[in-house]
Write a protein that holds these residues in place. Structure first.
Motif, PDB file in Angstrom:
ATOM      1  N   GLU A 123       0.843  -1.181   0.000  1.00 60.04           N
ATOM      2  CA  GLU A 123       0.000   0.000   0.000  1.00 60.04           C
ATOM      3  C   GLU A 123       0.881   1.235   0.000  1.00 60.04           C
ATOM      4  N   ALA A 124       0.317   2.341  -0.546  1.00 59.08           N
ATOM      5  CA  ALA A 124       1.057   3.599  -0.522  1.00 59.08           C
ATOM      6  C   ALA A 124       1.252   4.043   0.910  1.00 59.08           C
ATOM      7  N   ASP A 128      -2.533   4.003   5.582  1.00 56.11           N
ATOM      8  CA  ASP A 128      -3.036   3.215   6.693  1.00 56.11           C
ATOM      9  C   ASP A 128      -2.052   3.308   7.842  1.00 56.11           C
ATOM     10  N   ASP A 129      -2.258   2.482   8.857  1.00 53.85           N
ATOM     11  CA  ASP A 129      -1.415   2.546  10.038  1.00 53.85           C
ATOM     12  C   ASP A 129      -0.251   1.561  10.000  1.00 53.85           C
ATOM     13  N   ALA A 130      -0.045   0.908   8.855  1.00 51.12           N
ATOM     14  CA  ALA A 130       1.028  -0.089   8.764  1.00 51.12           C
ATOM     15  C   ALA A 130       2.332   0.581   8.371  1.00 51.12           C
ATOM     16  N   MET A 131       3.430  -0.026   8.734  1.00 50.71           N
ATOM     17  CA  MET A 131       4.774   0.451   8.383  1.00 50.71           C
ATOM     18  C   MET A 131       5.434  -0.585   7.480  1.00 50.71           C
ATOM     19  N   LYS A 240      14.534  -3.191  10.338  1.00 52.22           N
ATOM     20  CA  LYS A 240      13.862  -3.949  11.386  1.00 52.22           C
ATOM     21  C   LYS A 240      12.879  -3.023  12.101  1.00 52.22           C
ATOM     22  N   ILE A 241      11.801  -3.578  12.522  1.00 53.46           N
ATOM     23  CA  ILE A 241      10.761  -2.802  13.205  1.00 53.46           C
ATOM     24  C   ILE A 241      10.550  -3.380  14.592  1.00 53.46           C
ATOM     25  N   GLU A 242      10.647  -2.527  15.585  1.00 48.93           N
ATOM     26  CA  GLU A 242      10.388  -2.922  16.966  1.00 48.93           C
ATOM     27  C   GLU A 242       9.209  -2.125  17.502  1.00 48.93           C
TER      28      GLU A 242
END
Length: 254
Positions: A123-124, A128-131, A240-242
């Protein structure tokens, strides 16, 4: 437009300009960090591929097993030389110089590269709330280089050869025979008393040599290709996402 899936097809393939002239062979493809799409291709040019030039790949096309870029051979070969860092990235200054050389608007290209790029399964950003988490992939190919030379050299040597050959010669021998009825007439045919001489030529043989050239052998150089396994080590970057989530004690104190 060249996609990431086409990168293995491009590597080490010939690169031609718009007039059908071969520029060199594709060596590396560089990915834009923002769009994650191929942005630049490095091309081995010069004698034995000793030089490396950069060309934009966004408007290039893959044609029957070779890459065609919309620039002339001289334009690509005269592109600014850049030093790629260990991570396989171009600095902003180097990329800016390349854009200027190829007449590409740097500001427009920068804005276009930093716009959200929607795509399959992605998604662009900001909708939304995603990373989104990204990472680099390393593509490994091979290049052919000159590892050494072997040559045939012919020279002449002189050897001493011995052979035994029989030779003949004549030697003189004095023969005396008594006067008999058989040779009396020949013996008394001349004057009674006189002087005279008789000469005999002696012959002898001596060895002589003669040489002639004959082909005895054909020698040629051939090469056998051997395949070995080598392990290639490179560096790729990944995100990486924490999640920083408050614990239960923090919730109770609120």
């Amino acid at each position: 437009m060249i996609t990431r899936e086409q990168i293995p097809t491009i590597l080490h393939r010939p690169v031609y300009d718009t007039d059908g002239n071969k520029i060199g062979d594709a060596k590396h493809v560089f990915i834009d960090d923002a769009t994650t799409q191929p942005d630049w291709v490095s091309i081995k040019t010069g004698l034995f591929g000793t030089s490396e030039s950069f060309a934009p790949i966004s408007d290039a096309s893959l044609v029957e097993g070779y890459l065609e870029v919309p620039y002339t051979k001289d334009t690509v070969k005269d592109a600014p030389k850049v030093d790629v860092d260990a991570g396989g990235h171009l600095s902003g200054e180097e990329e800016h110089r390349l854009y200027e050389h190829y007449g590409i608007d740097w500001d427009a290209a920068w804005q276009r590269a930093n716009q959200p790029q929607p795509g399959p399964g992605r998604e662009a950003r900001g909708t939304d709330d995603a990373m989104t988490r990204s990472e680099e992939q390393m593509h490994v190919g091979t290049e052919r280089y000159e590892a050494g030379r072997a040559r045939l050299r012919k020279y002449v040597v002189t050897e001493e050869v011995q052979q035994t050959v029989p030779v003949r010669h004549e030697e003189v021998r004095v023969e005396r025979e008594p006067i008999t009825d058989a040779n009396r007439d020949a013996a008394t045919a001349g004057p009674d008393i006189s002087e005279g001489e008789h000469e005999v030529t002696l012959h002898a043989e001596r060895p002589v040599t003669q040489t002639e050239t004959e082909p005895v052998e054909r020698v040629r150089l051939t090469t056998d290709e051997q395949t070995e396994q080598e392990t290639v080590t490179g560096k790729v970057r990944k995100e990486k996402i924490e999640a920083d989530v408050p614990d239960e004690d923090d919730k109770r104190r609120r």
